[in-house]
Motif scaffolding. Structure first.
Motif, PDB file in Angstrom:
ATOM      1  N   ALA A   1      28.202  25.739 -34.995  1.00 41.56           N
ATOM      2  CA  ALA A   1      28.483  26.063 -33.587  1.00 41.56           C
ATOM      3  C   ALA A   1      27.288  25.723 -32.695  1.00 41.56           C
ATOM      4  O   ALA A   1      27.464  25.250 -31.568  1.00 41.56           O
ATOM      5  CB  ALA A   1      28.846  27.535 -33.443  1.00 41.56           C
ATOM      6  N   ASP A   2      26.071  25.940 -33.191  1.00 43.01           N
ATOM      7  CA  ASP A   2      24.876  25.631 -32.401  1.00 43.01           C
ATOM      8  C   ASP A   2      24.707  24.129 -32.213  1.00 43.01           C
ATOM      9  O   ASP A   2      24.390  23.656 -31.120  1.00 43.01           O
ATOM     10  CB  ASP A   2      23.630  26.217 -33.063  1.00 43.01           C
ATOM     11  CG  ASP A   2      23.636  27.734 -33.081  1.00 43.01           C
ATOM     12  OD1 ASP A   2      24.282  28.340 -32.197  1.00 43.01           O
ATOM     13  OD2 ASP A   2      22.993  28.318 -33.972  1.00 43.01           O
ATOM     14  N   LEU A   3      24.943  23.371 -33.290  1.00 43.50           N
ATOM     15  CA  LEU A   3      24.852  21.915 -33.179  1.00 43.50           C
ATOM     16  C   LEU A   3      25.940  21.392 -32.251  1.00 43.50           C
ATOM     17  O   LEU A   3      25.682  20.553 -31.398  1.00 43.50           O
ATOM     18  CB  LEU A   3      24.965  21.258 -34.558  1.00 43.50           C
ATOM     19  CG  LEU A   3      24.929  19.729 -34.556  1.00 43.50           C
ATOM     20  CD1 LEU A   3      23.628  19.204 -33.964  1.00 43.50           C
ATOM     21  CD2 LEU A   3      25.135  19.193 -35.961  1.00 43.50           C
ATOM     22  N   SER A   4      27.146  21.909 -32.395  1.00 44.01           N
ATOM     23  CA  SER A   4      28.245  21.479 -31.519  1.00 44.01           C
ATOM     24  C   SER A   4      27.898  21.711 -30.063  1.00 44.01           C
ATOM     25  O   SER A   4      28.159  20.863 -29.209  1.00 44.01           O
ATOM     26  CB  SER A   4      29.535  22.220 -31.877  1.00 44.01           C
ATOM     27  OG  SER A   4      30.018  21.779 -33.118  1.00 44.01           O
ATOM     28  N   SER A   5      27.301  22.847 -29.771  1.00 35.12           N
ATOM     29  CA  SER A   5      26.930  23.155 -28.391  1.00 35.12           C
ATOM     30  C   SER A   5      25.907  22.145 -27.868  1.00 35.12           C
ATOM     31  O   SER A   5      26.037  21.637 -26.752  1.00 35.12           O
ATOM     32  CB  SER A   5      26.364  24.574 -28.316  1.00 35.12           C
ATOM     33  OG  SER A   5      25.943  24.862 -27.009  1.00 35.12           O
ATOM     34  N   LEU A   6      24.884  21.838 -28.655  1.00 36.23           N
ATOM     35  CA  LEU A   6      23.874  20.851 -28.246  1.00 36.23           C
ATOM     36  C   LEU A   6      24.507  19.486 -27.990  1.00 36.23           C
ATOM     37  O   LEU A   6      24.220  18.834 -26.991  1.00 36.23           O
ATOM     38  CB  LEU A   6      22.826  20.687 -29.348  1.00 36.23           C
ATOM     39  CG  LEU A   6      21.598  21.564 -29.326  1.00 36.23           C
ATOM     40  CD1 LEU A   6      20.709  21.253 -30.527  1.00 36.23           C
ATOM     41  CD2 LEU A   6      20.825  21.416 -28.045  1.00 36.23           C
ATOM     42  N   LEU A   7      25.354  19.066 -28.910  1.00 35.43           N
ATOM     43  CA  LEU A   7      25.958  17.738 -28.795  1.00 35.43           C
ATOM     44  C   LEU A   7      26.975  17.672 -27.666  1.00 35.43           C
ATOM     45  O   LEU A   7      27.000  16.706 -26.901  1.00 35.43           O
ATOM     46  CB  LEU A   7      26.606  17.349 -30.121  1.00 35.43           C
ATOM     47  CG  LEU A   7      25.642  17.185 -31.301  1.00 35.43           C
ATOM     48  CD1 LEU A   7      26.424  16.974 -32.590  1.00 35.43           C
ATOM     49  CD2 LEU A   7      24.661  16.059 -31.069  1.00 35.43           C
ATOM     50  N   ASN A   8      27.814  18.675 -27.564  1.00 28.37           N
ATOM     51  CA  ASN A   8      28.857  18.665 -26.535  1.00 28.37           C
ATOM     52  C   ASN A   8      28.282  18.789 -25.131  1.00 28.37           C
ATOM     53  O   ASN A   8      28.867  18.285 -24.183  1.00 28.37           O
ATOM     54  CB  ASN A   8      29.868  19.779 -26.795  1.00 28.37           C
ATOM     55  CG  ASN A   8      30.665  19.534 -28.066  1.00 28.37           C
ATOM     56  OD1 ASN A   8      30.780  18.411 -28.529  1.00 28.37           O
ATOM     57  ND2 ASN A   8      31.202  20.594 -28.630  1.00 28.37           N
ATOM     58  N   ASP A   9      27.130  19.455 -25.000  1.00 29.69           N
ATOM     59  CA  ASP A   9      26.500  19.603 -23.694  1.00 29.69           C
ATOM     60  C   ASP A   9      25.560  18.447 -23.362  1.00 29.69           C
ATOM     61  O   ASP A   9      24.941  18.433 -22.307  1.00 29.69           O
ATOM     62  CB  ASP A   9      25.723  20.930 -23.629  1.00 29.69           C
ATOM     63  CG  ASP A   9      26.633  22.142 -23.704  1.00 29.69           C
ATOM     64  OD1 ASP A   9      27.853  21.985 -23.469  1.00 29.69           O
ATOM     65  OD2 ASP A   9      26.131  23.240 -23.995  1.00 29.69           O
ATOM     66  N   GLY A  10      25.403  17.493 -24.300  1.00 29.36           N
ATOM     67  CA  GLY A  10      24.529  16.346 -24.063  1.00 29.36           C
ATOM     68  C   GLY A  10      23.055  16.703 -24.076  1.00 29.36           C
ATOM     69  O   GLY A  10      22.241  15.994 -23.501  1.00 29.36           O
ATOM     70  N   LYS A  11      22.673  17.783 -24.733  1.00 28.50           N
ATOM     71  CA  LYS A  11      21.279  18.242 -24.744  1.00 28.50           C
ATOM     72  C   LYS A  11      20.505  17.783 -25.972  1.00 28.50           C
ATOM     73  O   LYS A  11      19.327  18.057 -26.087  1.00 28.50           O
ATOM     74  CB  LYS A  11      21.234  19.761 -24.649  1.00 28.50           C
ATOM     75  CG  LYS A  11      21.768  20.289 -23.339  1.00 28.50           C
ATOM     76  CD  LYS A  11      21.707  21.793 -23.288  1.00 28.50           C
ATOM     77  CE  LYS A  11      22.266  22.301 -21.967  1.00 28.50           C
ATOM     78  NZ  LYS A  11      22.304  23.758 -21.925  1.00 28.50           N
ATOM     79  N   ASN A  12      21.150  17.095 -26.897  1.00 27.17           N
ATOM     80  CA  ASN A  12      20.465  16.629 -28.094  1.00 27.17           C
ATOM     81  C   ASN A  12      19.531  15.483 -27.730  1.00 27.17           C
ATOM     82  O   ASN A  12      19.911  14.565 -27.012  1.00 27.17           O
ATOM     83  CB  ASN A  12      21.479  16.167 -29.134  1.00 27.17           C
ATOM     84  CG  ASN A  12      20.813  15.766 -30.414  1.00 27.17           C
ATOM     85  OD1 ASN A  12      20.034  16.538 -30.970  1.00 27.17           O
ATOM     86  ND2 ASN A  12      21.097  14.572 -30.881  1.00 27.17           N
TER      87      ASN A  12
END
Length: 141
Positions: free
Chosen positions: A25-36
């Motif tokens: 869920a944490d990785l998904s949030s980073l990737l989906n928000d474009g913050k990676n």
């Protein structure tokens, strides 16, 4: 992942390689928000036997990599609207674009191993799910 880090250090001179273990869920949030801000490990297991499963899931709009190509997107949309060999042709053209631009770098592929004997029946090997279905195997008497 240690092997990947060592290759980055030895072959590209990237010395500061660090890995973080993250909840999905944490990785998904980073990737989906474009913050990676760096590379990430992405895996995909085929859900059904069609090239569409990979192209739509990994590369189509809304994908996690942020990669975009209008020609690719149009071909996947065309394939999604068609059936049979016409759909496959559109997907293959889209795949050519993805292979040329290589938005993901394939590192490895999982392997399952199975054995066979004339002393057993009902052997079902499913490449899209659990591999060998041991619950279905029966013994010949």
């Amino acid at each position: 992942m240690t092997s990947v880090a060592n290759q980055l250090k030895e072959n590209l001179g990237i010395q500061d390689v660090k890995f973080r273990k993250m909840a999905p869920a944490d990785l998904s949030s980073l990737l989906n928000d474009g913050k990676n801000k760096g590379p990430f490990r992405q895996n995909w297991v085929i859900d059904y036997p069609s090239i569409q499963n990979y192209l739509d899931g990994l590369y189509y709009p809304g994908n996690r990599s942020g990669w975009s190509n209008k020609e690719f997107d149009a071909l996947v949309a065309k394939g999604n609207a068609l059936q049979g060999t016409e759909a496959i042709s559109a997907y293959q053209q889209a795949e050519d674009i993805a292979l040329r631009e290589m938005p993901y770098i394939p590192l490895w592929n999982w392997q399952d191993q199975s054995a066979w004997s004339d002393r057993i029946e009902n052997v079902v090997i499913d490449p899209y799910a659990a591999g060998l279905h041991l619950d279905r195997v029966t013994v010949n008497d």
